[in-house]
Design an enzyme around this catalytic site. Structure first.
Site, short mmCIF file in Angstrom:
data_model
loop_
_atom_site.label_atom_id
_atom_site.label_comp_id
_atom_site.label_asym_id
_atom_site.label_seq_id
_atom_site.Cartn_x
_atom_site.Cartn_y
_atom_site.Cartn_z
N ASP A 43 8.16 -32.99 25.57
CA ASP A 43 8.51 -34.01 26.56
C ASP A 43 9.45 -33.41 27.59
OD1 ASP A 43 10.41 -33.92 24.25
OD2 ASP A 43 11.54 -35.36 25.45
N HIS B 161 10.13 -38.59 22.75
CA HIS B 161 10.44 -37.24 22.27
C HIS B 161 9.29 -36.66 21.42
CE1 HIS B 161 13.80 -34.75 22.95
NE2 HIS B 161 14.55 -35.01 21.91
N ASN C 219 17.00 -30.03 23.55
CA ASN C 219 17.52 -29.41 22.33
C ASN C 219 16.45 -28.66 21.53
OD1 ASN C 219 20.19 -30.09 22.74
ND2 ASN C 219 19.94 -32.09 21.78
N ASN D 1 16.36 -30.58 17.13
CA ASN D 1 17.35 -29.56 17.49
C ASN D 1 17.36 -28.35 16.55
OD1 ASN D 1 18.44 -31.03 15.42
ND2 ASN D 1 20.42 -31.38 16.39
#
Length: 190
Positions: A88, A19, A109, A63
């Site tokens: 990513d 991520h 997100n 997020n």
């Protein structure tokens, strides 16, 4: 003014995770271009600058990334088309690199937060991290470190994406697409 945003999560726990590929590319750009740190608490992220180019790593967690980007966008009066987001992408194999302007968030997100805070018409640099076998494993997968095999190619991939980002400063998106898009990491190592 151009703003590069690398998506990721703050803290050493997440540093090497899939991520955080966006953070890694920003780190490389900041180092390569000797950008200086101009962070302020209000920006909710690490912000660096060289000439008319900004590099942001939101520290809000993935997020909530849109909050940080929105603040920096308004503070520096940056047009949406001058925002380039590096993230990513599980829908691409490891090492694939794609570019596009606008589009959906694909369940990501960080992108969902950006879309809600600034709109969708920013440029995306999509870096493939592969995907798990089952959909239920996605959040676990992206929050895990790259495999040993992937780590061997990671620096090469980060360098390639950073070069593409630098090219975006002086070339049209379509030119950069044709020069820097990759189907997989083999495109770099072949």
């Amino acid at each position: 003014m151009t703003l590069f945003v690398g998506l990721g999560n703050p803290g050493t726990k997440y540093e090497e995770t899939r991520h955080n590929i966006g953070f890694k590319v920003i780190d490389r750009l900041v180092e390569d271009l000797a950008a200086r740190n101009i962070s302020k608490n209000a920006f909710q992220g690490e912000l660096y600058r060289v000439a008319n180019t900004l590099f942001l790593k939101p520290t809000t967690f993935m997020n909530l990334s849109g909050r940080s980007v929105e603040t920096v966008k308004h503070f520096f009066k940056i047009d949406l088309g001058e925002i380039i987001v590096i993230h990513d992408d599980i829908d691409l194999p490891f090492g694939a690199v794609r570019f596009k302007k606008g589009g959906g968030h694909g369940g990501h997100n960080g992108l969902r937060s950006l879309d809600a805070h600034i709109g969708k018409e920013y440029i995306r640099v999509r870096v493939g991290v592969g995907k798990p076998e089952h959909k239920s494993q996605v959040s676990d997968y992206v929050l895990h470190d790259f495999s040993e095999e992937e780590q061997q190619s990671l620096e090469t991939l980060i360098g390639h994406v950073a070069a593409a980002c630098k090219a975006l400063l002086s070339e049209e998106l379509n030119e950069v697409k044709s020069k820097y898009s990759l189907k997989s990491i083999e495109g770099l190592e072949g």
